[in-house]
Design a protein around this motif. Structure first.
Motif, PDB file in Angstrom:
ATOM      1  N   SER A  59      -9.488   4.494 -17.331  1.00 23.11           N
ATOM      2  CA  SER A  59      -9.996   4.325 -18.337  1.00 23.11           C
ATOM      3  C   SER A  59     -11.376   3.487 -18.316  1.00 23.11           C
ATOM      4  N   LEU A  60     -11.513   2.408 -17.722  1.00 23.58           N
ATOM      5  CA  LEU A  60     -12.678   1.718 -17.670  1.00 23.58           C
ATOM      6  C   LEU A  60     -13.940   2.422 -17.069  1.00 23.58           C
ATOM      7  N   GLY A  79      -8.431  14.464 -20.347  1.00 22.21           N
ATOM      8  CA  GLY A  79      -7.586  13.219 -20.711  1.00 22.21           C
ATOM      9  C   GLY A  79      -7.182  13.245 -22.037  1.00 22.21           C
ATOM     10  N   VAL A  80      -6.878  11.908 -22.731  1.00 22.13           N
ATOM     11  CA  VAL A  80      -6.351  11.982 -23.827  1.00 22.13           C
ATOM     12  C   VAL A  80      -7.588  11.722 -25.001  1.00 22.13           C
ATOM     13  N   GLN A  81      -7.233  11.994 -26.418  1.00 23.36           N
ATOM     14  CA  GLN A  81      -8.175  11.646 -27.394  1.00 23.36           C
ATOM     15  C   GLN A  81      -8.936  10.285 -27.602  1.00 23.36           C
ATOM     16  N   PHE A  82      -8.228   9.415 -27.442  1.00 19.17           N
ATOM     17  CA  PHE A  82      -9.033   8.220 -27.465  1.00 19.17           C
ATOM     18  C   PHE A  82     -10.180   8.144 -26.239  1.00 19.17           C
ATOM     19  N   MET A  83      -9.721   8.832 -25.042  1.00 17.82           N
ATOM     20  CA  MET A  83     -10.717   8.579 -23.892  1.00 17.82           C
ATOM     21  C   MET A  83     -11.987   9.516 -24.447  1.00 17.82           C
ATOM     22  N   ALA A  84     -11.737  10.394 -24.878  1.00 14.49           N
ATOM     23  CA  ALA A  84     -12.771  11.564 -25.408  1.00 14.49           C
ATOM     24  C   ALA A  84     -13.577  10.983 -26.456  1.00 14.49           C
ATOM     25  N   CYS A 157     -10.759  -3.869 -24.561  1.00 15.66           N
ATOM     26  CA  CYS A 157     -10.387  -4.028 -23.130  1.00 15.66           C
ATOM     27  C   CYS A 157      -9.728  -2.683 -22.441  1.00 15.66           C
ATOM     28  N   THR A 158      -9.644  -2.778 -21.311  1.00 14.06           N
ATOM     29  CA  THR A 158      -8.779  -1.582 -20.915  1.00 14.06           C
ATOM     30  C   THR A 158      -7.840  -2.592 -19.616  1.00 14.06           C
ATOM     31  N   SER A 159      -6.872  -1.668 -19.010  1.00 15.19           N
ATOM     32  CA  SER A 159      -6.007  -2.499 -18.445  1.00 15.19           C
ATOM     33  C   SER A 159      -6.464  -3.004 -16.968  1.00 15.19           C
ATOM     34  N   SER A 160      -7.689  -2.616 -16.636  1.00 17.67           N
ATOM     35  CA  SER A 160      -8.391  -3.299 -15.357  1.00 17.67           C
ATOM     36  C   SER A 160      -9.255  -4.429 -15.759  1.00 17.67           C
ATOM     37  N   ASN A 161      -9.623  -4.576 -17.148  1.00 17.64           N
ATOM     38  CA  ASN A 161     -10.546  -5.765 -17.151  1.00 17.64           C
ATOM     39  C   ASN A 161      -9.806  -6.592 -18.315  1.00 17.64           C
ATOM     40  N   LEU A 354     -18.271  -3.592 -21.728  1.00 12.91           N
ATOM     41  CA  LEU A 354     -19.181  -3.087 -20.812  1.00 12.91           C
ATOM     42  C   LEU A 354     -19.981  -4.082 -20.189  1.00 12.91           C
ATOM     43  N   ALA A 355     -20.651  -4.886 -21.108  1.00 12.56           N
ATOM     44  CA  ALA A 355     -21.503  -6.002 -20.581  1.00 12.56           C
ATOM     45  C   ALA A 355     -20.887  -7.103 -19.662  1.00 12.56           C
TER      46      ALA A 355
END
Ligand code: 13P
Ligand code: SF4
Length: 356
Positions: A59-60, A79-84, A157-161, A354-355
């Motif tokens: 996702s990130l 992908g799924v809606q929230f990503m688009a 946030c995403t699962s990687s950050n 993102l910053a």
């Protein structure tokens, strides 16, 4: 001006075409549009879609890649809606984001809506008047919740950050209100040394003012059915079957499963873990089946097995048929459009992340 339409029903003519022809037609469109078209694919997509995606990622990574596509007029998000939606929020005004099936949603994201979050926020901030509270929304959420965070000094946030975001938040605020995934919130807070007593599951009826006031992290009661399918018993069984196994799970799994495993991480981090493991390793993975199968094929020198098979039906809604249909209707079919007001506020929360 072209007319835009939202339509989840694939026309019969696209059902009849075999995969070989679909693939050729998709490649033709990619060549025709060249850099004006970008196809993004999340790691959980089926192999046939991943093969034709221009860029893949977690996702990130997809958020970052979508934000960099300044040349593309058309961004097709597999992908799924929230990503688009996130891609649309981060895109320029003249760029068009499309999803091949608008019904590809995320049940985890659907656990929280703006009315419920605003209600909880009001209660929590009323009770904790002398504390600075930050709302953090997992990227698996509706654009309105990202906008809510943008308006209240919050962040996505995403699962990687998640660890980086939570650390950043705790340096600036007294308390975190985290939604919608309780497991990512709990796993991240626990890994940072916050005791289970200070992590509270939001349940408006059963919590005293003292409990709310004393909590460091308040979690929304959401979860992903794909990742809560993994249990500590699956971990034990896998260890007894393969004594040398390393187990890595996605942090949307329960804390009990994460604690019993060797590692946890986003889909991108899971791929990295497999890549870095020495040849001959046995690795059991607790995440969506399509990614586990692909890793198994990509690394024949390692034994890659699923902790248990678990499948995301929403990710699987995207296929070559609806991708081809979308490419035949670039700019008009299943366009993802977040309203300007929501986009403006949501972008603040996304850009803050993102910053980092
Ligand atoms: P990643 O950010 O790890 O790709 O996760 C997205 C997701 O939907 C997990 O279920
Ligand atoms: Fe949503 Fe879970 Fe599917 Fe990820 S795996 S898209 S969190 S339902």
């Amino acid at each position: 001006m072209m007319k835009k339409k939202m339509n989840p029903i694939l026309p019969d003519e696209y059902r009849m075409i075999d995969d070989f022809e679909l693939k050729n037609r998709i490649i033709e469109k990619k060549e025709q549009y060249s850099s004006r078209l970008v196809i993004l694919g999340h790691h959980y997509q089926r192999d046939s879609v991943i093969e034709l995606a221009d860029l893949t990622g977690d996702s990130l990574e997809l958020c970052q890649k979508a934000a960099r596509q300044r040349k593309a007029d058309f961004i097709v998000f597999c992908g799924v809606q929230f990503m688009a939606e996130s891609a649309d929020i981060l895109s320029e005004e003249n760029q068009i984001v499309q999803i091949p099936d608008p019904l590809a949603g995320c049940p985890l994201a659907d656990f929280a809506n703006i009315e419920g979050v605003e209600y909880a926020w009001q209660k929590i901030t009323d009770i904790c008047k002398d504390q600075k509270i930050i709302p953090i929304t997992y990227i698996n959420s509706d654009a309105e919740l990202k906008a809510f965070c943008g308006r209240h000094e919050g962040i996505t946030c995403t699962s990687s950050n998640a660890a980086k975001v939570v650390k950043w938040a705790l340096e600036r605020f007294d308390k975190i209100f985290f939604f919608p995934d309780q497991h990512l919130g709990r796993n991240t807070a626990s890994a940072m040394g916050i005791s289970s007593k200070q992590i509270l599951l939001w349940n408006e009826d059963n919590l005293s003012d003292e409990e709310i006031d004393g909590a460091k992290v308040i979690l929304w009661n959401g979860y992903c059915h794909v990742h809560t399918a993994f249990t500590p018993e699956h971990v034990q069984k896998t260890r007894s079957q393969f004594p040398d196994v390393k187990i890595i799970v996605h942090p949307e799994s329960s804390k009990e499963v994460v604690d019993a495993s060797d590692a946890s991480g986003s889909t991108g981090q899971i791929i990295q873990y497999v890549e870095n493991a020495p040849a001959g390793s046995t690795i059991a993975i607790g995440t969506e089946t399509n990614l586990v199968n692909r890793l198994n094929q990509m690394y024949p020198d390692k034994k890659i097995i699923p902790l248990v098979r678990s499948f995301c039906p929403n990710m699987f809604k995207i296929n070559l048929n609806n991708l081809c249909w979308t490419l035949d209707n670039l700019g008009t079919l299943n366009v993802v459009e977040v309203s300007d007001a929501i986009k403006h506020d949501a972008k603040i929360a996304l850009n803050r992340m993102l910053a980092l």
